[in-house]
Every structure is written in structure tokens, then in C-alpha cells.
Scaffold this motif. Structure first.
Motif, short mmCIF file in Angstrom:
data_model
loop_
_atom_site.label_atom_id
_atom_site.label_comp_id
_atom_site.label_asym_id
_atom_site.label_seq_id
_atom_site.Cartn_x
_atom_site.Cartn_y
_atom_site.Cartn_z
N ALA A 45 7.71 -28.86 56.21
CA ALA A 45 7.25 -27.48 56.06
C ALA A 45 6.32 -27.09 57.21
O ALA A 45 6.40 -25.98 57.73
CB ALA A 45 6.54 -27.31 54.72
N LYS A 46 5.46 -28.01 57.61
CA LYS A 46 4.55 -27.72 58.73
C LYS A 46 5.34 -27.51 60.02
O LYS A 46 5.02 -26.64 60.82
CB LYS A 46 3.54 -28.87 58.90
CG LYS A 46 2.50 -28.91 57.80
CD LYS A 46 1.59 -30.11 57.95
CE LYS A 46 0.60 -30.19 56.81
NZ LYS A 46 -0.24 -31.40 56.89
N SER A 47 6.36 -28.31 60.21
CA SER A 47 7.18 -28.17 61.41
C SER A 47 7.97 -26.86 61.37
O SER A 47 8.14 -26.20 62.40
CB SER A 47 8.05 -29.40 61.55
OG SER A 47 9.37 -29.14 61.70
N ARG A 117 13.74 -15.15 58.54
CA ARG A 117 13.69 -16.51 59.11
C ARG A 117 12.83 -17.44 58.25
O ARG A 117 13.17 -18.61 58.08
CB ARG A 117 13.14 -16.47 60.54
CG ARG A 117 14.13 -16.00 61.55
CD ARG A 117 15.20 -17.05 61.86
NE ARG A 117 14.57 -18.18 62.51
CZ ARG A 117 14.65 -19.44 62.07
NH1 ARG A 117 15.35 -19.76 61.02
NH2 ARG A 117 14.02 -20.41 62.71
N LYS A 118 11.75 -16.91 57.73
CA LYS A 118 10.88 -17.73 56.88
C LYS A 118 11.65 -18.17 55.64
O LYS A 118 11.56 -19.33 55.23
CB LYS A 118 9.64 -16.93 56.48
CG LYS A 118 8.56 -17.75 55.85
CD LYS A 118 7.30 -16.91 55.66
CE LYS A 118 6.13 -17.78 55.35
NZ LYS A 118 4.89 -17.03 55.26
N THR A 119 12.42 -17.27 55.06
CA THR A 119 13.23 -17.61 53.90
C THR A 119 14.24 -18.69 54.25
O THR A 119 14.44 -19.64 53.48
CB THR A 119 13.95 -16.35 53.37
OG1 THR A 119 12.96 -15.38 53.00
CG2 THR A 119 14.82 -16.66 52.18
N GLU A 120 14.88 -18.58 55.41
CA GLU A 120 15.84 -19.60 55.86
C GLU A 120 15.17 -20.96 55.99
O GLU A 120 15.70 -21.98 55.52
CB GLU A 120 16.44 -19.21 57.21
CG GLU A 120 17.39 -18.05 57.19
CD GLU A 120 17.81 -17.63 58.59
OE1 GLU A 120 17.58 -18.39 59.57
OE2 GLU A 120 18.36 -16.52 58.73
N VAL A 125 13.76 -26.53 53.65
CA VAL A 125 12.75 -27.48 53.17
C VAL A 125 12.97 -27.75 51.68
O VAL A 125 12.95 -28.91 51.25
CB VAL A 125 11.31 -26.94 53.42
CG1 VAL A 125 10.28 -27.85 52.76
CG2 VAL A 125 11.05 -26.82 54.92
N LEU A 126 13.19 -26.69 50.91
CA LEU A 126 13.39 -26.87 49.46
C LEU A 126 14.65 -27.66 49.15
O LEU A 126 14.66 -28.50 48.25
CB LEU A 126 13.46 -25.51 48.76
CG LEU A 126 12.12 -24.86 48.46
CD1 LEU A 126 12.32 -23.49 47.85
CD2 LEU A 126 11.29 -25.73 47.55
#
Length: 171
Positions: A45-47, A117-120, A125-126
Motif C-alpha cells: 500500500a505504501k508503494s 488511479r487510487k481505486t485501481e 492491494v486488496l
């Protein structure tokens, strides 16, 4: 009315089944995963956050600069307005309105692109985190892993295990 009676009936069936199987109820193993912590604290997530910042930082700076420029032009117009002729004032007001419309459009596009993009990135990650949760559940013989709850006893929280496994698998 039917939905409510169905819920009551389902609950009654579960309670009666639990009463008949006291030995199995004692071996039931449950865990809880805090998804928000995974999306905030895992290396993956950080990456993803770092990638988003790199990808959108230039556009964000352009929007900020454009907003500052618009604010300066507006302040300058307010100061100079009393000395301008009516036609000059009208022309400058139109220019400011056009600049503002362009600024609002670019800001809206930026926010939409960033959100998309954040959603992608978070979906990736999820997806990986859910696979790791399943691996942990199978390896440690959990019967159920919950991701949302009003209250969870910290003894059942396996978020740290999942984050550790997720971090180890992303290396």
C-alpha cells in the motif's frame, strides 16, 4: 414482515444447531483483519501511494500554480478596477472567468483521474491482501475471518500477521 421472520427463523436454527454441537463450537476459530490498517501500513500500500504521488505530483503542482496565478490576477483586478474604463473592466472580468473555468475543469479532471488511479491501486492491494488472508486462514486453520466489525477483542485481530505475510510476499 417475511424478511424479519426469516431472520428470526435463521437465528433460531443457528442457535439450535449450536446447542446440539457444543464440542464443535469449542473448536471454532475466528479471526479479524483490519482492512484500513492493511491499506495504510503494508509495504504494498505504501508503494502504491508512492507511485500515485510520483504519477500525479507534476499535475498537482500545475493546478496549484494555476490557482495561485488566478488568485493573483483576481487580486490585481480588485486593486486596479477603480481606475479601469468600463470596457477594460468587462474584458478583464471575462478573462478572469475564463481562467477560473479552465482552472475548475483542470482541477476536476485531476481529482477524477487521481480517484480512478487510487481505486485501481487499492483494488490490487486488496486483491493480494485477500489472497494472503486466505493463506493465513488455511495455514492456521481459521473457520472464519471477518473484515468489518463493530467491536473485536484484540486477541482475535490477525492484521499484523497478514501485514507481515503480505510484506514478505511482495519482496
Amino acid at each position: 414482515m417475511k424478511a424479519r421472520s426469516l431472520k428470526i427463523t435463521s437465528a433460531a436454527i443457528l442457535l439450535s444447531a449450536a446447542a446440539w454441537l457444543p464440542v464443535q463450537a469449542q473448536s471454532f476459530k475466528a479471526g479479524f483483519v483490519n482492512t484500513d490498517r492493511i491499506l495504510r501500513d503494508s509495504n504494498m500500500a505504501k508503494s502504491a501511494q508512492t507511485r500515485l504521488e510520483q504519477e500525479f505530483s507534476r499535475r498537482e503542482k500545475e493546478i496549484i500554480d494555476m490557482g495561485n496565478s488566478l488568485q493573483s490576477a483576481s487580486d490585481r483586478f480588485d486593486r486596479e478596477s477603480p481606475t479601469l474604463s468600463e470596457s477594460q473592466r468587462t474584458q478583464r472580468q471575462r478573462q478572469l472567468m475564463e481562467q477560473d473555468r479552465e482552472f475548475q475543469r483542470k482541477r476536476r479532471e485531476f481529482q477524477e483521474d487521481l480517484g480512478s488511479r487510487k481505486t485501481e491501486e487499492l483494488a490490487q492491494v486488496l486483491e493480494r491482501a485477500n489472497a494472503v488472508v486466505q493463506q493465513v486462514a488455511e495455514r492456521e486453520k481459521y473457520d472464519v475471518i471477518l473484515q468489518e466489525a463493530v467491536y473485536v477483542n484484540p486477541a482475535y485481530d490477525i492484521t499484523d500477521k497478514v501485514i507481515s505475510a503480505l510484506n514478505a510476499s511482495s519482496r
